[in-house]
Design a protein around this motif. Structure first.
Motif, short mmCIF file in Angstrom:
data_model
loop_
_atom_site.label_atom_id
_atom_site.label_comp_id
_atom_site.label_asym_id
_atom_site.label_seq_id
_atom_site.Cartn_x
_atom_site.Cartn_y
_atom_site.Cartn_z
N VAL A 1 0.87 -1.17 0.00
CA VAL A 1 0.00 0.00 0.00
C VAL A 1 0.91 1.22 0.00
N LYS B 1 -3.55 0.67 -3.24
CA LYS B 1 -2.96 -0.67 -3.32
C LYS B 1 -1.99 -0.71 -4.49
N TYR C 1 2.91 -7.89 1.37
CA TYR C 1 1.50 -7.56 1.59
C TYR C 1 0.94 -8.36 2.78
N LEU D 1 -0.86 -6.97 6.18
CA LEU D 1 -2.13 -7.47 6.72
C LEU D 1 -1.97 -7.92 8.17
N ASP E 1 -1.87 -4.96 10.43
CA ASP E 1 -3.22 -4.40 10.59
C ASP E 1 -4.07 -5.26 11.51
N THR F 1 -9.07 -3.25 3.66
CA THR F 1 -8.13 -3.69 2.63
C THR F 1 -8.81 -4.36 1.44
#
Length: 143
Positions: A61, A66, A101, A105, A108, A121
């Motif tokens: 990101v 993205k 990525y 994630l 997050d 997302t």
């Protein structure tokens, strides 16, 4: 400029052909510089390309957009053992996301709920579960 994008995204092992900036995503077209590969079955080196597969892989990101890699993966054909095989690219496996990525994630998920991360997302709950399972499998408890 292409070298700067390679360094920014950590894609030193790929060639950047072009990029396109949209409202919610940045699509970067990349390809492998390899012209030959070693067969995983018989270790023979081959240049014969069997097929090309276009794949879209979520990478990171950047500025709330993205970054999606449009990657053309080559399938080679070994003439010695008569079997096709895919080229191996570092940090790009058979999943639709890169390791980078999946790390984003995971960070997050530490801070927020699974429902919020999924809606924020655009990832499905099954992708988030697989990220958690992959992270849990990497953890080794030293008793």
């Amino acid at each position: 400029m292409k070298n700067h994008i390679k360094k920014l995204l950590g894609l030193q092992h790929l060639w950047v052909d072009s990029w396109e900036i949209k409202d919610k995503e940045i699509i970067v077209k990349v390809r492998s510089p390899r012209t030959s590969a070693r067969c995983p079955y018989c270790s023979n080196s081959t240049k014969k390309i069997h097929q090309y597969h276009k794949r879209f892989i979520k990478h990171s990101v950047w500025q709330s957009r993205k970054v999606i890699l449009c990657f053309v993966k080559k399938r080679f054909y070994c003439r010695k053992c008569n079997k096709p095989f895919s080229e191996c690219i570092p940090d790009i496996d058979n999943k639709r996301t890169t390791k980078n990525y999946r790390k984003i994630l995971l960070k997050d998920l530490v801070r927020s709920s699974m429902n919020y991360v999924a809606s924020d997302t655009g990832s499905s709950s099954s992708v988030l579960y697989s990220v958690l399972q992959e992270h849990q499998a990497e953890q080794v408890i030293d008793w």
